[in-house]
Design a protein around this motif. Sequence first.
Motif, PDB file in Angstrom:
ATOM      1  N   ASP A 542      47.433 -32.408  -2.879  1.00 26.74           N
ATOM      2  CA  ASP A 542      47.858 -31.544  -3.994  1.00 26.74           C
ATOM      3  C   ASP A 542      49.350 -31.725  -4.253  1.00 26.74           C
ATOM      4  O   ASP A 542      50.163 -31.724  -3.321  1.00 26.74           O
ATOM      5  CB  ASP A 542      47.525 -30.070  -3.698  1.00 26.74           C
ATOM      6  CG  ASP A 542      47.369 -29.266  -4.979  1.00 26.74           C
ATOM      7  OD1 ASP A 542      48.050 -29.592  -5.982  1.00 26.74           O
ATOM      8  OD2 ASP A 542      46.580 -28.300  -4.995  1.00 26.74           O
ATOM      9  N   THR A 543      49.706 -31.856  -5.523  1.00 26.02           N
ATOM     10  CA  THR A 543      51.125 -32.012  -5.881  1.00 26.02           C
ATOM     11  C   THR A 543      51.808 -30.660  -6.031  1.00 26.02           C
ATOM     12  O   THR A 543      53.021 -30.592  -6.119  1.00 26.02           O
ATOM     13  CB  THR A 543      51.266 -32.751  -7.229  1.00 26.02           C
ATOM     14  OG1 THR A 543      50.493 -32.026  -8.197  1.00 26.02           O
ATOM     15  CG2 THR A 543      50.779 -34.169  -7.138  1.00 26.02           C
ATOM     16  N   ASP A 544      51.018 -29.624  -6.077  1.00 25.32           N
ATOM     17  CA  ASP A 544      51.600 -28.287  -6.175  1.00 25.32           C
ATOM     18  C   ASP A 544      51.860 -27.791  -4.754  1.00 25.32           C
ATOM     19  O   ASP A 544      50.915 -27.614  -3.972  1.00 25.32           O
ATOM     20  CB  ASP A 544      50.616 -27.344  -6.895  1.00 25.32           C
ATOM     21  CG  ASP A 544      51.177 -25.939  -7.016  1.00 25.32           C
ATOM     22  OD1 ASP A 544      52.119 -25.757  -7.807  1.00 25.32           O
ATOM     23  OD2 ASP A 544      50.699 -25.044  -6.304  1.00 25.32           O
ATOM     24  N   PRO A 545      53.137 -27.575  -4.409  1.00 27.96           N
ATOM     25  CA  PRO A 545      53.421 -27.247  -3.003  1.00 27.96           C
ATOM     26  C   PRO A 545      52.756 -25.944  -2.553  1.00 27.96           C
ATOM     27  O   PRO A 545      52.335 -25.831  -1.406  1.00 27.96           O
ATOM     28  CB  PRO A 545      54.945 -27.125  -2.933  1.00 27.96           C
ATOM     29  CG  PRO A 545      55.460 -27.231  -4.325  1.00 27.96           C
ATOM     30  CD  PRO A 545      54.350 -27.687  -5.222  1.00 27.96           C
ATOM     31  N   PHE A 546      52.644 -24.993  -3.471  1.00 26.82           N
ATOM     32  CA  PHE A 546      51.990 -23.750  -3.055  1.00 26.82           C
ATOM     33  C   PHE A 546      50.526 -24.008  -2.719  1.00 26.82           C
ATOM     34  O   PHE A 546      50.036 -23.625  -1.654  1.00 26.82           O
ATOM     35  CB  PHE A 546      52.096 -22.650  -4.131  1.00 26.82           C
ATOM     36  CG  PHE A 546      51.352 -21.416  -3.703  1.00 26.82           C
ATOM     37  CD1 PHE A 546      51.953 -20.495  -2.869  1.00 26.82           C
ATOM     38  CD2 PHE A 546      50.008 -21.237  -4.041  1.00 26.82           C
ATOM     39  CE1 PHE A 546      51.244 -19.392  -2.403  1.00 26.82           C
ATOM     40  CE2 PHE A 546      49.296 -20.132  -3.574  1.00 26.82           C
ATOM     41  CZ  PHE A 546      49.928 -19.212  -2.756  1.00 26.82           C
ATOM     42  N   ASN A 547      49.841 -24.690  -3.617  1.00 25.39           N
ATOM     43  CA  ASN A 547      48.406 -24.889  -3.371  1.00 25.39           C
ATOM     44  C   ASN A 547      48.113 -25.845  -2.225  1.00 25.39           C
ATOM     45  O   ASN A 547      47.058 -25.759  -1.600  1.00 25.39           O
ATOM     46  CB  ASN A 547      47.705 -25.337  -4.658  1.00 25.39           C
ATOM     47  CG  ASN A 547      47.046 -24.151  -5.353  1.00 25.39           C
ATOM     48  OD1 ASN A 547      47.281 -23.004  -4.957  1.00 25.39           O
ATOM     49  ND2 ASN A 547      46.235 -24.408  -6.366  1.00 25.39           N
ATOM     50  N   ARG A 548      49.066 -26.703  -1.972  1.00 25.26           N
ATOM     51  CA  ARG A 548      48.875 -27.578  -0.809  1.00 25.26           C
ATOM     52  C   ARG A 548      48.902 -26.724   0.460  1.00 25.26           C
ATOM     53  O   ARG A 548      48.057 -26.864   1.345  1.00 25.26           O
ATOM     54  CB  ARG A 548      49.989 -28.624  -0.788  1.00 25.26           C
ATOM     55  CG  ARG A 548      49.721 -29.695   0.207  1.00 25.26           C
ATOM     56  CD  ARG A 548      50.709 -30.830   0.136  1.00 25.26           C
ATOM     57  NE  ARG A 548      50.327 -31.843   1.103  1.00 25.26           N
ATOM     58  CZ  ARG A 548      51.090 -32.834   1.481  1.00 25.26           C
ATOM     59  NH1 ARG A 548      52.284 -32.998   0.937  1.00 25.26           N
ATOM     60  NH2 ARG A 548      50.670 -33.696   2.371  1.00 25.26           N
ATOM     61  N   TRP A 549      49.881 -25.841   0.501  1.00 26.91           N
ATOM     62  CA  TRP A 549      49.944 -24.915   1.646  1.00 26.91           C
ATOM     63  C   TRP A 549      48.692 -24.039   1.692  1.00 26.91           C
ATOM     64  O   TRP A 549      48.101 -23.816   2.741  1.00 26.91           O
ATOM     65  CB  TRP A 549      51.205 -24.048   1.528  1.00 26.91           C
ATOM     66  CG  TRP A 549      51.214 -22.903   2.499  1.00 26.91           C
ATOM     67  CD1 TRP A 549      51.589 -22.948   3.807  1.00 26.91           C
ATOM     68  CD2 TRP A 549      50.770 -21.560   2.245  1.00 26.91           C
ATOM     69  NE1 TRP A 549      51.416 -21.710   4.391  1.00 26.91           N
ATOM     70  CE2 TRP A 549      50.920 -20.843   3.448  1.00 26.91           C
ATOM     71  CE3 TRP A 549      50.268 -20.894   1.126  1.00 26.91           C
ATOM     72  CZ2 TRP A 549      50.583 -19.483   3.569  1.00 26.91           C
ATOM     73  CZ3 TRP A 549      49.928 -19.545   1.234  1.00 26.91           C
ATOM     74  CH2 TRP A 549      50.095 -18.858   2.450  1.00 26.91           C
TER      75      TRP A 549
END
Length: 849
Positions: A542-549
């Motif tokens: 995921d390129t979105d850091p929040f959603n990766r977390w």
Amino acid sequence: MRDAAPTTVYLKDYTPFGYLVDSVSLTFDLVPNATRVTARIAFRPNPEAQDRTFFLHGEGLKLIGAQIDGQDVKPELTDQGLTCDVPDGPFLWESEVEIDPANNTALEGLYMSNGMYCTQCEAEGFRKITFYPDRPDVMSTFTVRIYGDLPVMLSNGNPSDSGDGWVEWTDPWPKPAYLFALVAGDLVAHSDRFTTASGQEVDLNLWVRPGDEHKCAFGMEALKKSMRWDEEVYGREYDLDVFNIVAVDDFNMGAMENKGLNIFNSAAVLASPDTSTDGNFERIEAIIAHEYFHNWTGNRITCRDWFQLCLKEGLTVFRDSQFTSDLRSAPVKRISDVIDLRARQFPEDNGPLAHPVRPESFQEINNFYTATVYEKGAEVIGMLKRLVGDAAYAEALDLYFARHDGQACTIEDWLKVFEDVTGRDLAQFKRWYSQAGTPRVAVEERWAEGTYTLTLTQSTPPTPDQPDKAPQVIPVAVGLLGPNGDEVRETQLLELTEERQSFTFEGLAAKPVPSILRGFSAPVILDRETTTEERAFLLAHDTDPFNRWEAGRALAQHTLLDMIVNGTPPEPAYLDGIQSVLRDEALDPAYRALMLGLPGQSELAATLHERGHTPDPMAIWQAVETLRQTMAEHLQDLLPRLHAEAQVDAPYRPDAEQSGKRALGSAVLGLINRIDGGVLAAEEYGKADNMTLQLSALGALIRAGKGAGQLAAFYDQWKDDRLVIDKWFGLQVSLAEPADTVKVAVHLTRHDDFNWKNPNRFRAVLGALAMNHAGFHHESGAGYSLLADWLLRLDPVNPQTTARMCAPFQTWKRYDAKRQEMIAEQLDRIAAAPGLSRDTTEMISRIRG
Ligand code: 0A1
Ligand code: ZN
């Protein structure tokens, strides 16, 4: 004095006060047990009001005398205030009262802390100082004269005069009484100067008790950064010649934004590398910013009534989060805020204390300084900003300041500026302010011939007094990833306005993997059955850091729930996924430290309950322990490398870069500790040269069962520093094993330094007890009765802090029948106490339901 029978106040009953106040002149003759306060207040009839009843609030005041236009009057007194016959036109009201600050343990009104006089007037404390229309829509300029033989005597505004044994302060900006402040004592200043964008010089002072001078520099820098940031980002300048901050040891909350004279809990402002952790520094920076930002969002524009509290608090929390994101790391701040929201706001929104961001009734307003009003209130503003876009947000804020400066406003006024700027109808959006409960969004997907369809369904469960909910506007940020991990659709904002709505994405070569609710674009719970593979894929790509977390978090939650419910071993996909993220040196250490976190035990209990299981606190604790141990073993080869990467070779700085490394170091130490049984922790404790490292090593030693010597040494080293000793108390309780938690807490309450009338110390022990999930909910019920014993003891002394500390019981209906019965017994025992405060009565009755 105990309170009279509680009455409920309703938003719908708002009417303006019958009189306007043109000016207030106060004098204080400071004497510990018999302070005299005289008030000269110029009233005139309010042309906007119908009701001309002249009622002034006043509680616990000894009336010495009162005059109207120089003639003695005999007002009618009740325990809430006074009424009096008054002339038809403008008149001058004068009164003299006596109060007893030395015996004011409630820390509301004028009280004493370590020989220093100080005030706390929000929300309704000014009525404990003098008779006054103590409501936020009555605004006036104030002149304050303080007589006393104390070296430093401060009030709001600018110093305007002084003489032998007295000083006078004048605040030119009209303000409600809740922003009044007075401080007097033997204080020393850490001083600086600030030049505003338009060239005004401002004297800055941080006042502390002698001995604390070395803990001021960081707070002062944070203040200057806040002042500059508010000019640059919101175009807001400071508006007085002086800005004073005072640190007080006895304080119910974090800090208070009194005009020109912010008063801080010393824990929320004093900092030094030796005595404060990185987390303390970051929190202090945010609180200083928060209080400073209130100068415009709260003080220049205030609230019409207390139901509008989120108008100033939601906005100011939103602004301080923006500030922290700008100064530090935006993704790390976002993730931390969501962790906090889930830990504190979700339980509130999904239990008996649920209330709308703008409540519609209350008995005691102090009980509504909640995570819902503050943090969900800030989330609502974040959603609004996403929906209208950054440029319209900036324009709306400019209009808000221009249109409402000097006024006491409502949420309607706030939304209207957005409607006027964007032409958008915000009627449905407004439900975010009136509907309680966390919306749930269910996701279904369909893939056919190059078209991908997401169908979102929203529902909000019933909450007290609100059985039925209407659909809300939910901004859902979505991106799509292709099978090789590339982003095939960049983030776009879906606006879910119906109960059920479909969104299609066309022209895709293969079925994508959706990344939904990027950046946590709305404070909702996403209900989505998905596979471990898909979560692992998002964790990797995921390129979105929040959603990766979030993908890592979902995997962790999934494996923990599986371990608890089905006795399954830890999920390899989680362990491998985390390992890959940790290996990636391009990722910020702070971000990797967050990746090593696990969902809180209370959060796991909530999820189990939602899914129809009865949470067993011991089983949850055991699963977390097992997973941690497995992680330590699985990551064993990587840990030394991460530990090396986390070392800081420069002099201590509490900035994002260094503290991120230390956060990673501490998380890694926690895992190594499980393998080496405290060897590295002992080594680190020995060479720690700042509080962050010292405390993290001490924590690891305690967990390894080898901390006794260092705990004693730590106490000896820091016994003269009350803020460090608070940590010493708290750490022992939070790290105690479930079966020992209550024993440890009881032991600490018998310690000579357990000064329970100090809110920080009380919370250090009893707050930590409530946060230790498995210890507090131990099957013996001893955690419940210990907390109840102390609440009963504190209530007559400090109702506000007692009421806030009832919150740990709010989740009681999640647990098994036996625990519910034991908690109900404690709630009933508290409720039955003769003379229980209005604050605690309201909390207990809402929790009991
Ligand atoms: N307005 C302050 C918080 C605060 C609220 C109530 C208090 O006493 C009951 C004290 C402080 C803030 O938002 O920082
Ligand atoms: Zn605030």
